[in-house]
Structures are given as C-alpha cells and as structure tokens.
Motif scaffolding. Sequence first.
Motif, PDB file in Angstrom:
ATOM      1  N   TRP A 164      -5.612 -14.695  -2.410  1.00 19.05           N
ATOM      2  CA  TRP A 164      -4.193 -14.380  -2.973  1.00 19.05           C
ATOM      3  C   TRP A 164      -4.226 -12.941  -3.627  1.00 19.05           C
ATOM      4  N   ARG A 165      -5.387 -12.682  -4.405  1.00 20.44           N
ATOM      5  CA  ARG A 165      -5.602 -11.243  -5.190  1.00 20.44           C
ATOM      6  C   ARG A 165      -5.500 -10.348  -3.966  1.00 20.44           C
ATOM      7  N   ALA A 166      -6.046 -10.434  -2.984  1.00 13.72           N
ATOM      8  CA  ALA A 166      -6.025  -9.346  -1.841  1.00 13.72           C
ATOM      9  C   ALA A 166      -4.669  -9.204  -1.316  1.00 13.72           C
ATOM     10  N   VAL A 167      -3.978 -10.433  -0.972  1.00 13.50           N
ATOM     11  CA  VAL A 167      -2.774 -10.245  -0.452  1.00 13.50           C
ATOM     12  C   VAL A 167      -1.780  -9.684  -1.231  1.00 13.50           C
ATOM     13  N   THR A 168      -1.911  -9.975  -2.707  1.00 15.86           N
ATOM     14  CA  THR A 168      -1.041  -9.390  -3.531  1.00 15.86           C
ATOM     15  C   THR A 168      -1.169  -7.868  -3.930  1.00 15.86           C
ATOM     16  N   ALA A 169      -2.433  -7.362  -3.931  1.00 10.37           N
ATOM     17  CA  ALA A 169      -2.669  -5.895  -3.434  1.00 10.37           C
ATOM     18  C   ALA A 169      -2.085  -5.445  -2.548  1.00 10.37           C
ATOM     19  N   VAL A 170      -1.986  -5.786  -1.255  1.00 12.77           N
ATOM     20  CA  VAL A 170      -1.282  -5.236  -0.057  1.00 12.77           C
ATOM     21  C   VAL A 170       0.197  -5.404  -0.399  1.00 12.77           C
ATOM     22  N   ASP A 171       0.789  -6.089  -0.921  1.00  9.50           N
ATOM     23  CA  ASP A 171       2.174  -6.129  -1.433  1.00  9.50           C
ATOM     24  C   ASP A 171       2.524  -5.080  -2.136  1.00  9.50           C
ATOM     25  N   GLN A 172       1.603  -4.506  -3.282  1.00  6.17           N
ATOM     26  CA  GLN A 172       1.961  -3.548  -4.013  1.00  6.17           C
ATOM     27  C   GLN A 172       1.927  -2.425  -3.104  1.00  6.17           C
ATOM     28  N   ILE A 173       0.991  -2.155  -2.312  1.00  2.00           N
ATOM     29  CA  ILE A 173       0.932  -0.783  -1.633  1.00  2.00           C
ATOM     30  C   ILE A 173       2.079  -0.575  -0.414  1.00  2.00           C
ATOM     31  N   PHE A 174       2.218  -1.907   0.118  1.00  2.00           N
ATOM     32  CA  PHE A 174       3.343  -1.929   1.078  1.00  2.00           C
ATOM     33  C   PHE A 174       4.675  -1.689   0.501  1.00  2.00           C
ATOM     34  N   ALA A 175       4.801  -1.970  -0.547  1.00  2.00           N
ATOM     35  CA  ALA A 175       6.170  -1.794  -1.438  1.00  2.00           C
ATOM     36  C   ALA A 175       6.535  -0.446  -1.742  1.00  2.00           C
ATOM     37  N   ARG A 176       5.164   0.582  -1.696  1.00  2.00           N
ATOM     38  CA  ARG A 176       5.387   2.039  -2.032  1.00  2.00           C
ATOM     39  C   ARG A 176       5.112   2.729  -0.821  1.00  2.00           C
ATOM     40  N   SER A 177       5.407   2.147   0.553  1.00  2.00           N
ATOM     41  CA  SER A 177       4.923   2.822   1.652  1.00  2.00           C
ATOM     42  C   SER A 177       6.367   3.630   2.318  1.00  2.00           C
ATOM     43  N   GLY A 178       7.317   3.045   1.787  1.00  2.00           N
ATOM     44  CA  GLY A 178       8.605   3.706   2.211  1.00  2.00           C
ATOM     45  C   GLY A 178       9.294   3.015   3.283  1.00  2.00           C
ATOM     46  N   GLY A 179      10.558   3.193   3.721  1.00  2.00           N
ATOM     47  CA  GLY A 179      11.185   2.550   4.819  1.00  2.00           C
ATOM     48  C   GLY A 179      10.716   2.484   6.133  1.00  2.00           C
ATOM     49  N   ASN A 180       9.895   3.883   6.551  1.00  2.00           N
ATOM     50  CA  ASN A 180       9.517   3.874   7.984  1.00  2.00           C
ATOM     51  C   ASN A 180       8.250   3.082   8.020  1.00  2.00           C
ATOM     52  N   ALA A 181       7.624   2.384   7.131  1.00  2.00           N
ATOM     53  CA  ALA A 181       6.465   1.638   7.014  1.00  2.00           C
ATOM     54  C   ALA A 181       6.837   0.142   7.870  1.00  2.00           C
ATOM     55  N   VAL A 182       8.122  -0.084   7.995  1.00  2.00           N
ATOM     56  CA  VAL A 182       8.643  -1.548   8.421  1.00  2.00           C
ATOM     57  C   VAL A 182       8.830  -1.486   9.956  1.00  2.00           C
ATOM     58  N   ARG A 183       8.647   0.052  10.444  1.00  2.00           N
ATOM     59  CA  ARG A 183       8.873   0.152  11.877  1.00  2.00           C
ATOM     60  C   ARG A 183       7.987  -0.890  12.539  1.00  2.00           C
ATOM     61  N   ARG A 184       8.368  -1.350  13.906  1.00  2.00           N
ATOM     62  CA  ARG A 184       7.209  -1.909  14.709  1.00  2.00           C
ATOM     63  C   ARG A 184       5.994  -1.264  15.196  1.00  2.00           C
ATOM     64  N   GLY A 185       6.121  -0.080  15.236  1.00  2.00           N
ATOM     65  CA  GLY A 185       5.194   1.097  15.590  1.00  2.00           C
ATOM     66  C   GLY A 185       4.241   1.132  14.709  1.00  2.00           C
ATOM     67  N   THR A 186       4.244   0.826  13.464  1.00  2.00           N
ATOM     68  CA  THR A 186       3.297   0.882  12.318  1.00  2.00           C
ATOM     69  C   THR A 186       2.421  -0.133  12.243  1.00  2.00           C
ATOM     70  N   PRO A 187       0.855   0.477  12.271  1.00  2.00           N
ATOM     71  CA  PRO A 187      -0.046  -0.990  12.189  1.00  2.00           C
ATOM     72  C   PRO A 187       0.320  -1.585  10.763  1.00  2.00           C
ATOM     73  N   LEU A 188       0.441  -0.730   9.810  1.00  2.00           N
ATOM     74  CA  LEU A 188       0.595  -1.299   8.223  1.00  2.00           C
ATOM     75  C   LEU A 188       1.682  -2.629   8.406  1.00  2.00           C
ATOM     76  N   GLN A 189       2.776  -2.462   8.871  1.00  2.00           N
ATOM     77  CA  GLN A 189       3.734  -3.950   8.867  1.00  2.00           C
ATOM     78  C   GLN A 189       2.819  -4.879   9.690  1.00  2.00           C
ATOM     79  N   ARG A 190       2.255  -4.684  10.648  1.00  2.00           N
ATOM     80  CA  ARG A 190       1.522  -5.700  11.298  1.00  2.00           C
ATOM     81  C   ARG A 190       0.287  -6.447  10.338  1.00  2.00           C
TER      82      ARG A 190
END
Length: 394
Positions: A328-354
């Motif tokens: 849970w700690r690790a996934v919560t940490a990912v949420d914190q950086i994903f939320a600060r990655s900007g709108g383009n991070a949600v595009r299917r072509g980025t490994p971050l969203q996967r």
Amino acid sequence: MTHEVVARVEELAAKLAGTADETERLGRLSDESVALVRQAGVMRMLQPVEFGGYAAHPRDFAEAVMAVAKVCGSTGWVCGVGGVHPWEMALMDRRLPAEVWGENPDTWIASPYAPQGLATPVDGGYTLKGRWNFSSGTDHCDWIFLGALVAGPDGTPAQPVRSLHVVLPRADYTIVDDSWDVIGLSGTGSKDVIVDGAFIPAYRTIDAGAVAEGAAAAERAGRTETVYKLPFWTMFPLGITGAVIGICEGALAAHLDYQRARVGAIGGPVRSDPYSLYAISEAAADIAASRTQLLDGISRLYDRIEAGGEIGFEDRSLVRRNQIRCAWRAVTAVDQIFARSGGNAVRRGTPLQRFWRDAHVGLQHAIHVPGPNYHSSALSLLGVEPEGALRALI
C-alpha cells in the motif's frame, strides 16, 4: 552478492521492456517475453536442485521478480505468482515433480489456490469439479495447482471443512479464453479454468493446512533445505507483493524519464519546481522503504529456520502485516507522482500510465486486503490469540 538470475534479468531488461506493449495487447505474455523469462531462469529459482532449479534464498527470488516487474508489470506478476509454484511442488509426493519436470525442467505451473471447487473422495483419490478465477500466465503452463474443499456424502463441503491443494495436467482442465478483460495487468492472461469431474490421484494432493505451517509439509516430503520449511502464507504473498513493488519502481523510473525534459503547466522546467521535486523524493523514499521491508521480513523468517528455530502464528502475522503495508505504501507513492505528471501522462503510449494501472490492479489481490490481517496482528501484539477468520491467509 547479486544472484545470477537477477543479474541476467537486469541484462535482459531492455528486451523485456520492449515486450510490454505487445503483452498488454495480447492479454497474455508475448512469446518473446516467455522466452526471455526462461532464458533468465526466474521460474526455476525456487525449484529443487535435482530438477534443474536453484532452491534459492527467497530474498533472491523476490529481487528477480521486482527486476522483471520494473520493466513489464504483467510479466513480473506472472513470475511472482508462477515462480512460487515450484516451491510448493517440492513439498509434494516425489512422484509428482518427477512427472512435471522429468522431461523438461522449464515446465511452468499455474494456479489459483482459492477453494472454488469440490473434491469428492473416491477410491485412490478424488474427483474434482469447479470453476476458478485468476489463473495467471495459464496459457504458458502445462500443469496447475487448484484449491478445493473436500466434499461430504451429500455433495456439499464436508464438516469440519478440509481444504486441499490439488495438481492437474493440462489435459484435465479447460481454459476459458474470453474471461480476462481488465484495466491493469492485462498481459497476465489471468483467465478462468474449469474442471468437470477429473480424477486426481491422492499423491497429487496436499493438505492446505500442512503447507500453511511450513515445516510440516517439508518433513513429509523429506526436504531439508531451509527454503522449503517456510510457511505458504509467507512465500506466496512474497512473489505477488514483490511484483507490485517492482511495478512501483518502474513507475518511478518512468516518471523520472518523463519529467527530465518536461515543461510544467505554469512555465519553466519541472526540475526547477520545488514541489514536484519534493514529491519525487518522498515517493522514491517510500518505494525504497517498501522494498527493504519486504526483503527484511522474508530474510528474518529464513534466518530463524536456518538457525533451528520455529515460526509461530504471531511471526507469520507480523510479516504479513508488513508485507501488506509495504504494498500500500508503494502504490500510494506512485499515486503522488502520477498526480504530478501532467495530462499527457495518461496517454496510452506512455509507460507511466500502464505502471499506474498495473500497480492498482495488483493491490486488488486478496493477499493485500489489510483489515483482517491488521486486526489479527494487533491482537497478537496485545497477547490475544486470534481465532477463526482472523487466521485466514496467515
């Protein structure tokens, strides 16, 4: 010292990363991904030496799983789940591993262990019927472990309830091809399987309670290696949580790659934004702490057994508590950086969203449900013996 399998995974990391998109698209591991995992030897880490395995320290196994998951979450997940099955196979009647690996030590074994079927006693064994969900990597496996409840004369679960782990060859079960359509870990191919009356010889079964206790099953199988004396509910979660933490490490690496040249919404490079840098450092520390805590738990139990000690319920409960918390700690940490990655991070072509999707789906596994275990471990700390359902999955 880095285990040779971990070193090979790291050498193959770029190739494994290159398979991730195809694996997700196919809804199962790509042929190339399977070939790379076989080349690295990840699935044989907990396999007995006499059948071509390493009988490795479970810490090394967890590090190999994390290294795979860091570049492809689905492949890491299949390694984490499937890589524990050779460990349990070592606890079975010696005839069975000879059947499974006698001709090919790279034979893979699927699961799941949830008792979603009924095993009816017959002469020489059982007949099995049921439908099981979440058979990760099942398309690439030739045998399967399944959980089952022993049936009574009326065709319902016998009382008191008795749970088995049973093993079947591929010819005795059906994979439901259209049963895996999910938002994350798509490439694990964790499909349903159906068994309709297959006969299971008694030697292909083992009492689930004996496996949970660890040393009891090892003694019956004549195993003296420390790794085979560990409890099931320590070993099985290790691979799954190892995969989740590896996925989170992959998410952090993808976030860093993405942020290096990115210009923020208010102008200026992200590397000049103190708030984004704060989030990166905090997330990196939490993910690193999760890795350390997971490896520390399994190492302490291994050392206890190695020194001739025993592992009690409280020991298992506290290690499970920490294992759940670090996921849970690790996934919560990912949420914190994903939320600060900007709108383009949600595009299917980025490994971050996967990685972000895979991490959250990995957290959905039953072994990551915190409530009952936290309750149980707190009672243990207070000197109260947990009972009934509070002992489940521990």
